[in-house]
Design a protein around this motif. Structure first.
Motif, mmCIF file in Angstrom:
data_model
loop_
_atom_site.group_PDB
_atom_site.id
_atom_site.type_symbol
_atom_site.label_atom_id
_atom_site.label_comp_id
_atom_site.label_asym_id
_atom_site.label_seq_id
_atom_site.Cartn_x
_atom_site.Cartn_y
_atom_site.Cartn_z
ATOM 1 N N GLU A 167 0.834 -1.208 0.000
ATOM 2 C CA GLU A 167 0.000 0.000 0.000
ATOM 3 C C GLU A 167 0.874 1.265 0.000
ATOM 4 O O GLU A 167 0.732 2.129 0.872
ATOM 5 N N PRO A 168 1.773 1.421 -0.981
ATOM 6 C CA PRO A 168 2.741 2.526 -0.922
ATOM 7 C C PRO A 168 2.126 3.909 -1.050
ATOM 8 O O PRO A 168 2.785 4.903 -0.722
ATOM 9 N N THR A 169 0.880 4.017 -1.521
ATOM 10 C CA THR A 169 0.222 5.327 -1.613
ATOM 11 C C THR A 169 -0.898 5.472 -0.593
ATOM 12 O O THR A 169 -1.599 6.476 -0.574
ATOM 13 N N GLY A 170 -1.055 4.478 0.290
ATOM 14 C CA GLY A 170 -2.206 4.440 1.182
ATOM 15 C C GLY A 170 -2.260 5.576 2.188
ATOM 16 O O GLY A 170 -3.347 5.962 2.629
ATOM 17 N N ALA A 171 -1.108 6.139 2.567
ATOM 18 C CA ALA A 171 -1.083 7.191 3.580
ATOM 19 C C ALA A 171 -0.815 8.564 2.973
ATOM 20 O O ALA A 171 -0.520 9.509 3.706
ATOM 21 N N LEU A 172 -0.936 8.684 1.647
ATOM 22 C CA LEU A 172 -0.542 9.914 0.971
ATOM 23 C C LEU A 172 -1.750 10.689 0.452
ATOM 24 O O LEU A 172 -2.782 10.105 0.107
ATOM 25 N N ASP A 173 -1.584 12.009 0.350
ATOM 26 C CA ASP A 173 -2.610 12.822 -0.300
ATOM 27 C C ASP A 173 -2.528 12.606 -1.811
ATOM 28 O O ASP A 173 -1.637 11.916 -2.314
ATOM 29 N N THR A 174 -3.450 13.201 -2.540
ATOM 30 C CA THR A 174 -3.555 12.934 -3.978
ATOM 31 C C THR A 174 -2.273 13.301 -4.719
ATOM 32 O O THR A 174 -1.763 12.515 -5.522
ATOM 33 N N ALA A 175 -1.731 14.495 -4.438
ATOM 34 C CA ALA A 175 -0.534 14.937 -5.152
ATOM 35 C C ALA A 175 0.660 14.042 -4.847
ATOM 36 O O ALA A 175 1.411 13.641 -5.748
ATOM 37 N N SER A 176 0.843 13.714 -3.571
ATOM 38 C CA SER A 176 1.958 12.842 -3.194
ATOM 39 C C SER A 176 1.771 11.440 -3.771
ATOM 40 O O SER A 176 2.746 10.792 -4.181
ATOM 41 N N GLY A 177 0.517 10.966 -3.789
ATOM 42 C CA GLY A 177 0.234 9.660 -4.385
ATOM 43 C C GLY A 177 0.604 9.633 -5.854
ATOM 44 O O GLY A 177 1.198 8.660 -6.343
ATOM 45 N N ASP A 178 0.276 10.692 -6.568
ATOM 46 C CA ASP A 178 0.633 10.775 -7.991
ATOM 47 C C ASP A 178 2.147 10.738 -8.158
ATOM 48 O O ASP A 178 2.675 10.107 -9.092
ATOM 49 N N ASP A 179 2.854 11.397 -7.257
ATOM 50 C CA ASP A 179 4.314 11.446 -7.306
ATOM 51 C C ASP A 179 4.911 10.048 -7.137
ATOM 52 O O ASP A 179 5.817 9.643 -7.876
ATOM 53 N N VAL A 180 4.393 9.283 -6.181
ATOM 54 C CA VAL A 180 4.914 7.936 -5.938
ATOM 55 C C VAL A 180 4.534 6.990 -7.069
ATOM 56 O O VAL A 180 5.321 6.121 -7.459
ATOM 57 N N ARG A 181 3.332 7.144 -7.633
ATOM 58 C CA ARG A 181 2.949 6.324 -8.793
ATOM 59 C C ARG A 181 3.929 6.530 -9.942
ATOM 60 O O ARG A 181 4.372 5.564 -10.585
ATOM 61 N N ALA A 182 4.254 7.783 -10.219
ATOM 62 C CA ALA A 182 5.199 8.073 -11.296
ATOM 63 C C ALA A 182 6.576 7.493 -10.990
ATOM 64 O O ALA A 182 7.254 6.960 -11.878
ATOM 65 N N LEU A 183 7.004 7.574 -9.731
ATOM 66 C CA LEU A 183 8.303 7.024 -9.328
ATOM 67 C C LEU A 183 8.361 5.519 -9.568
ATOM 68 O O LEU A 183 9.324 5.006 -10.150
#
Length: 235
Positions: A170-186
């Motif tokens: 769940e690498p984006t589970g604790a992130l806001d939308t912008a941060s989640g998008d950043d990790v998805r791209a990474l």
């Protein structure tokens, strides 16, 4: 590893706990180098159990788990710890960074545990921080970073020992939308460069953006597997 030998080879794995229904039931799964596999499913479907078996944090009741040519289910406690230090990297929902250490020192931890020379480790850490675009925070403490930045630090730490496999829970589970998008791209960029990834997620946007393959679990069984997609690169 030899060509066409899977990074992960799970054969007829069942995991039971007492008298409860199996957490996993007769699961067979193969993941090849360069794939990014998203494991999907409702709560209680067996996703976390599967990830824990791959990580050597749990053992199957029956069946076998082989990762990077190593029979993970047959390892001793010490062997399991060594396997996690040298063969896999792990990224968690809540980062699991040490707040009293700087970003650089957090990233250096796996290398120190693996016995890498200090000079080589610091060079590797600096390169990772630069490539993941967080080198400006090298001397900062995690508590001063955004959620997306902390997850980048966690990814750098996971990649420190050049693992054959990156596991993400769940690498984006604790992130806001912008941060989640950043990790998805990474994660998509890492896979495009050849990193093999298995991630457990409820985030369908994450699965769509960075997975080359999706596997769906229901009641401990694989009910759908989108199959292999040729990776963009090989390790």
């Amino acid at each position: 590893m030899a060509p066409n030998v899977p990074v992960i080879d799970i054969r007829e794995v069942t995991r039971t706990y007492g008298e409860d229904p199996p957490a996993l039931a007769d699961v067979t799964l193969s993941v090849r180098a360069g794939e990014a596999v998203a494991v999907l499913g409702p709560s209680g479907s067996g996703k976390s159990t599967l990830l824990n078996l791959i990580a050597g944090l749990d053992r199957p009741s029956t069946g076998s788990v082989t990762v990077d040519g190593l029979r993970v289910d047959a390892l001793s406690e010490a062997g399991s710890a060594r396997y996690r230090r040298t063969r896999i990297g792990m990224v968690f929902q809540f980062f699991n960074l040490l707040d009293d250490l700087t970003v650089t020192d957090n990233v250096l931890l796996p290398a120190q545990l693996a016995g890498l020379s200090r000079g080589e480790a610091r060079t590797r850490a600096a390169g990772l921080l630069e490539s993941l675009r967080i080198d400006r925070h090298a001397d900062a403490y995690p508590g001063r970073l955004s959620g997306g930045e902390r997850q980048r630090v966690a990814v750098a730490r996971a990649l420190m020992n050049r693992p054959a496999l990156l596991l993400a829970d769940e690498p984006t589970g604790a992130l806001d939308t912008a941060s989640g998008d950043d990790v998805r791209a990474l994660l998509a960029d890492l896979n495009a460069a050849g990193q093999t990834i298995v991630l457990v997620t409820h985030d369908l946007a994450l699965a769509r953006s960075c997975a080359t393959r999706t596997v769906e679990l229901v009641d401990g069984r694989i009910v759908r597997d989108s199959g292999h997609v040729a990776p963009a690169a090989t390790r």
